[in-house]
Motif scaffolding. Structure first.
Motif, short mmCIF file in Angstrom:
data_model
loop_
_atom_site.label_atom_id
_atom_site.label_comp_id
_atom_site.label_asym_id
_atom_site.label_seq_id
_atom_site.Cartn_x
_atom_site.Cartn_y
_atom_site.Cartn_z
N VAL A 62 -7.10 1.56 7.64
CA VAL A 62 -7.33 2.50 8.96
C VAL A 62 -8.60 2.29 9.73
O VAL A 62 -8.64 2.16 10.66
CB VAL A 62 -7.30 3.86 8.49
CG1 VAL A 62 -7.58 5.06 9.64
CG2 VAL A 62 -5.92 4.34 8.13
N SER A 63 -9.88 2.39 8.94
CA SER A 63 -11.12 2.09 9.49
C SER A 63 -11.13 0.57 10.06
O SER A 63 -11.92 0.49 11.30
CB SER A 63 -12.17 2.07 8.35
OG SER A 63 -11.98 1.33 7.28
N ALA B 43 -7.46 -0.60 -0.05
CA ALA B 43 -6.64 0.52 0.02
C ALA B 43 -6.28 0.94 1.38
O ALA B 43 -6.90 0.14 2.49
CB ALA B 43 -7.32 2.00 -0.55
N ILE B 44 -5.44 1.66 1.68
CA ILE B 44 -4.78 2.33 3.03
C ILE B 44 -5.96 2.60 3.76
O ILE B 44 -5.81 2.56 5.18
CB ILE B 44 -3.56 3.02 2.85
CG1 ILE B 44 -2.77 2.82 4.26
CG2 ILE B 44 -3.99 4.42 2.60
CD1 ILE B 44 -2.05 1.78 4.47
N GLU B 45 -6.81 3.45 3.37
CA GLU B 45 -7.87 4.20 4.17
C GLU B 45 -8.66 2.84 4.67
O GLU B 45 -9.32 3.06 5.86
CB GLU B 45 -8.73 5.14 3.32
CG GLU B 45 -8.04 6.38 2.72
CD GLU B 45 -6.93 5.80 1.59
OE1 GLU B 45 -7.27 4.52 0.82
OE2 GLU B 45 -6.20 6.72 1.03
N TRP B 46 -8.89 1.71 4.18
CA TRP B 46 -9.79 0.73 4.80
C TRP B 46 -8.96 0.02 5.58
O TRP B 46 -9.70 -0.37 6.58
CB TRP B 46 -9.97 -0.13 3.57
CG TRP B 46 -11.15 0.54 2.27
CD1 TRP B 46 -10.82 0.93 1.28
CD2 TRP B 46 -12.43 0.27 2.50
NE1 TRP B 46 -12.17 1.28 0.65
CE2 TRP B 46 -12.89 0.84 1.55
CE3 TRP B 46 -13.48 -0.20 3.53
CZ2 TRP B 46 -14.50 0.98 1.23
CZ3 TRP B 46 -14.79 0.03 3.33
CH2 TRP B 46 -15.38 0.56 2.16
N TYR C 295 0.72 -1.14 0.06
CA TYR C 295 0.09 0.01 -0.07
C TYR C 295 0.60 1.17 -0.18
O TYR C 295 0.50 2.28 -0.22
CB TYR C 295 -1.03 -0.12 1.11
CG TYR C 295 -2.17 -1.07 1.39
CD1 TYR C 295 -3.24 -0.90 0.56
CD2 TYR C 295 -1.75 -2.32 1.94
CE1 TYR C 295 -4.15 -2.15 0.74
CE2 TYR C 295 -2.43 -3.38 2.08
CZ TYR C 295 -3.71 -3.25 1.49
OH TYR C 295 -4.63 -4.09 1.57
N TRP D 155 3.38 4.37 8.00
CA TRP D 155 2.15 3.78 8.14
C TRP D 155 1.95 2.99 9.01
O TRP D 155 0.86 2.61 9.70
CB TRP D 155 1.71 3.47 6.59
CG TRP D 155 1.20 4.19 5.68
CD1 TRP D 155 1.84 4.85 4.69
CD2 TRP D 155 -0.25 5.02 5.90
NE1 TRP D 155 0.65 5.60 4.07
CE2 TRP D 155 -0.25 5.97 4.80
CE3 TRP D 155 -1.14 5.12 6.77
CZ2 TRP D 155 -1.42 6.86 4.91
CZ3 TRP D 155 -2.28 5.55 7.00
CH2 TRP D 155 -2.28 6.71 5.76
#
Length: 268
Positions: free
Chosen positions: A161-162, A156-159, A95, A105
């Motif tokens: 995070v969540s 993705a990296i945003e997923w 990612y 990250w």
């Protein structure tokens, strides 16, 4: 929470060697400060401590089935949560664009996880005071395991995070619930020994989890390892739901009336 965040950022700035050196200096400073400033008052409780052998204490801890099941579930929780540490950088690397960004990250994701733990631990503690602990554990273990499995296929990296937020919020209920059950089952004067034994038992999950990840990492993908660890945590929740509920405890008492359970006011 701050350690992984600052460590991940500083790793790309000053390098691994100086990060370790800074941590060693900081730890030495706080150790000296604690030695000089912390004072423990004498409570006079030594007379109430029952001086029994280690084998007797260990047997007393594992005597009740409910406590045994919660300890096994706690091992599963530590196996799943700490087993992700060795493979997390490898899982995050695709990612990120560079190795430095990977370190950053990883630090951010770890900080987010512990921030969620910090925010929700007291909420789960309050729920354990007013509702059955076994039910809370099943819910939290299921949510935590699903969040870890979903990280295996995050687009993705945003997923990521969540999902880490959900994982942290749910995992904050697990080990504290185990210690709560150990505390309730401990007689007066033996709480320290029981908690010490329980902590040692739970450490087996922290040992086995990273070891399993290291061995399996040469054969399976990081996604498969994430899915495995999530499934182990869910399995621990199922064990609690099936064998540590008040109904299952009463069925055990019907078969073995000599085992009188300790009163648990929140069991319903």
């Amino acid at each position: 929470m701050l350690g992984p965040l600052l460590g991940g950022v500083l790793l790309g700035v000053i390098g691994f060697r100086y990060v370790l050196l800074s941590l060693a200096i900081l730890l030495s400073f706080w150790t000296m400060l604690c030695m000089l400033q912390l004072k423990e008052r004498q409570t006079g409780a030594k007379g109430a401590v029952q001086r029994t052998g280690m084998a007797v204490q260990f047997h007393g801890l594992l005597r009740e089935r409910k406590t045994r099941v919660f300890l096994l579930a706690g091992i599963c929780a530590n196996f799943g949560i700490f087993g992700l540490l060795p493979v997390l950088p490898l899982h995050v690397k695709p990612y990120a664009e560079t190795t430095a960004l990977t370190a950053v990250w990883v630090g951010i994701l770890q900080a987010i996880l512990w921030a969620a733990v910090w925010l929700t631990s007291s909420w789960w503690g309050r729920r354990n005071d007013v509702s059955p602990v076994h039910r809370n554990y099943v819910i939290a273990a299921t949510l935590c395991g699903i969040a870890i499995v979903l990280q295996a296929m995050a687009p993705a990296i945003e997923w990521l995070v969540s999902y880490r937020i959900v994982q942290g919020a749910a995992s904050s209920a697990l080990v504290q619930s185990v210690f709560l059950m150990v505390t309730r089952s401990a007689p007066e004067g033996e709480l320290g020994a029981r908690l010490g034994y329980a902590r040692s038992i739970l450490f087996t999950g922290q040992i086995a989890g990273p070891m399993a990840s290291g061995l399996l990492g040469a054969v399976f993908s990081t996604s498969a390892i994430f899915a495995l660890h999530g499934a182990v945590i869910i399995t621990g929740g199922l064990l609690v739901g099936l064998f540590a509920s008040p109904k299952s405890t009463r069925r055990q008492m019907e078969h073995d009336p000599s085992r009188l359970p300790h009163p648990l006011p929140n069991d319903k």
